[in-house]
Design an enzyme around this catalytic site. Structure first.
Site, PDB file in Angstrom:
ATOM      1  N   GLU A 187      -4.769   2.646   2.560  1.00  0.00           N
ATOM      2  CA  GLU A 187      -5.000   1.412   3.306  1.00  0.00           C
ATOM      3  C   GLU A 187      -5.198   1.670   4.786  1.00  0.00           C
ATOM      4  OE1 GLU A 187      -3.698  -2.173   5.701  1.00  0.00           O
ATOM      5  OE2 GLU A 187      -2.864  -0.141   5.643  1.00  0.00           O
ATOM      6  N   ASP A 231       0.277   4.370   1.302  1.00  0.00           N
ATOM      7  CA  ASP A 231       0.236   5.353   2.380  1.00  0.00           C
ATOM      8  C   ASP A 231       0.949   4.875   3.626  1.00  0.00           C
ATOM      9  OD1 ASP A 231      -1.840   3.419   2.530  1.00  0.00           O
ATOM     10  OD2 ASP A 231      -2.900   4.628   4.012  1.00  0.00           O
ATOM     11  N   HIS A 286       0.832  -1.205   0.000  1.00  0.00           N
ATOM     12  CA  HIS A 286       0.000   0.000   0.000  1.00  0.00           C
ATOM     13  C   HIS A 286       0.862   1.249   0.000  1.00  0.00           C
ATOM     14  CE1 HIS A 286       0.362   0.774   4.399  1.00  0.00           C
ATOM     15  NE2 HIS A 286       0.162  -0.513   4.590  1.00  0.00           N
TER      16      HIS A 286
END
Length: 485
Positions: free
Chosen positions: A145, A78, A76
């Site tokens: 996420e 972030d 992910h």
């Protein structure tokens, strides 16, 4: 970090260094997305962005591996933005500063973002390498996420062709993850009424700081203090000091154990000495309660500006009793996996609105490997707050990932681990919300596994990455790609 870049041949480090240099907290990943898109163009790697912000990058099989299994590597985009109260770091502007301390990589009073930046770096390193053997390759980098699993929820069926997915979001080398907990958010709006304080009274700010916090799934069983819960308990133990609460706030993310909370109370100035003595006594009590766990716990009181309003007695009682009475922490353990939490909850955030609709907004995250148990606990917590007059809704429900006893990718990775390191890895389920559970809704045929290097205390400024495990993780990942039929 420069030491690693100059001495290590592992390509992960250069990519991770670049990722750290670009701000990418949840919901603010666009700078990083643009950097990856430009990098892919330079490398002649196909890169598309779907309608929810996920990136999908593709790379053909290496020579002689064209008929091998198509694999998806997944991470992910972030990171969780958490910092110590004395840090001036701005996660929207400032780069993360990795610091080598012995065998570990830390950041400078902030989260490091190894969750999941190191996994993302490994995906890019595989894409950028010219000397690896693998079948057709796709890389899926999901958005948001940590706060909503937006990318996983929005992934469309048919967007990817691979049949095997390797998730890179696990955090313990020597463990292969085959399942994870599901989750549900419980959102509480607790309305309150206010009144004016006596002009002769004084205000005092009571702060609880220095707690370790951490990941509300992975660290929930470590016995750490929840600043919101403990501060409510402190206020409920101010015997002999008649006071009114004016303000109560704490935490910043529902999926992080809150490290700090503060309240402003108002009382007659004649009680100042008694209040200070009580706070000192409760500091000692808390230190003893969390001895060996919370070594930097600090409870303080200081005079503050008299606020224009305070809570009524009824509103104050509802606030403190609802927080203190809410179940929090570990509820049950998983009988199938040693030392794995099965069901838990975390009161992660409380904020207070003082204009318009007057209310406290409280965020609770419940996790469980058992769907019915997860829902039962959510319903119980909802009923608890409703009994104190709150308006409650549940959202963000995501499923757990059920272990597949016939997983081919698990067998391949286990065999490669034994061959590389001479020992058998542990088979684990993680008490956290990996995206694999959501992927199975659109891609039920996927054979999935999750793996990663050792990361301690994610979602807190104590986050650290064990440097040596990154080499082991890289060796295992590349060997597995080569070994897949």
């Amino acid at each position: 970090m420069q030491t690693l870049l100059s001495t290590s041949t592992n390509p992960i480090w250069s990519y991770f260094s670049s990722i750290c240099a670009i701000p990418h907290p949840s919901k603010h990943e666009q700078q990083l997305v643009e950097w990856i898109q430009n990098w892919a163009t330079e490398k002649n790697i196909d890169c598309v962005q779907d309608e929810v912000g996920n990136l999908i990058l593709t790379k053909p099989a290496s020579a002689g591996y064209e008929d091998k299994t198509a694999v998806i590597l997944q991470a992910h985009l972030d990171m969780v933005p958490q910092k110590n109260s004395d840090s001036s770091h701005d996660f929207l502007v400032d780069p993360i500063t990795p610091i080598v301390k012995g065998d570990w990589l830390h950041a400078d009073n902030t989260t490091l973002g190894a969750d999941n930046g190191i996994g993302m770096a490994s995906c890019l390193a595989v894409l950028g390498a010219n000397d690896l053997q693998h079948g057709p390759l796709e890389v899926l980098l999901t958005t948001d996420e940590e706060t909503g699993m937006t990318g996983a929820f929005g992934l469309k069926a048919g967007a990817l062709k691979g049949k095997v997915l390797i998730n890179t979001d696990s955090e313990q080398e020597s463990e292969l993850y085959v399942g994870c907990a599901g989750g549900v958010n419980v959102n509480i709006d607790l309305a309150y009424e206010k009144m004016e304080p006596e002009v002769s009274h004084a205000a005092y700010e009571i702060s609880l700081t220095g707690l370790k916090g951490g990941h509300s799934g992975c660290d929930i069983n470590l016995g750490r203090g929840n600043a919101i819960k403990e501060l409510a308990a402190v206020l409920n133990n101010l015997d002999g000091v008649p006071f009114n609460v004016a303000n109560f706030e704490g935490g910043s993310l529902r999926n992080a154990i809150p490290r700090e909370a503060k309240a402003v109370i108002v009382c007659d100035e004649q009680y100042q000495n008694s209040l200070e003595l009580l706070i000192n006594t409760l500091q000692v009590t808390l230190a003893a309660q969390f001895e060996g766990v919370e070594t930097n716990l600090t409870l303080t009181v200081k005079k503050s500006t008299l606020p224009t309003s305070i809570l009524t007695h009824e509103s104050q009682t509802a606030l403190l009793e609802s927080i203190q009475g809410c179940k929090n922490g570990v509820f049950s353990m998983d009988n199938n996996f040693s030392n794995v939490v099965q069901t838990s909850s975390n009161i992660g955030v409380i904020t207070q609105s003082t204009e318009g609709k007057l209310c406290f907004k409280i965020q609770v995250l419940i996790r469980s490997q058992v769907e019915q148990e997860k829902q039962d606990e959510a319903n119980e917590i909802q009923a608890h707050f409703e009994s104190h007059g709150a308006s409650v809704r549940q959202d963000g429900i995501y499923p757990g990932w059920t272990p597949n006893p016939n997983s081919a990718i698990y067998q391949v990775m286990e065999n490669q681990y034994i061959e590389l390191f001479g020992s058998k890895p542990k088979t684990m389920v993680i008490h956290a919300g990996l995206e694999c559970g959501l992927f199975s809704a659109q891609y039920p045929e996927w054979d999935m596994i999750s793996v990663g290097p050792t990361i301690k205390f994610p979602h807190s400024p104590d986050e650290k990455l064990e440097i040596a495990t990154v080499d082991k993780y890289w060796d295992l990942l590349t060997a597995t790609l080569k070994a897949l039929d």
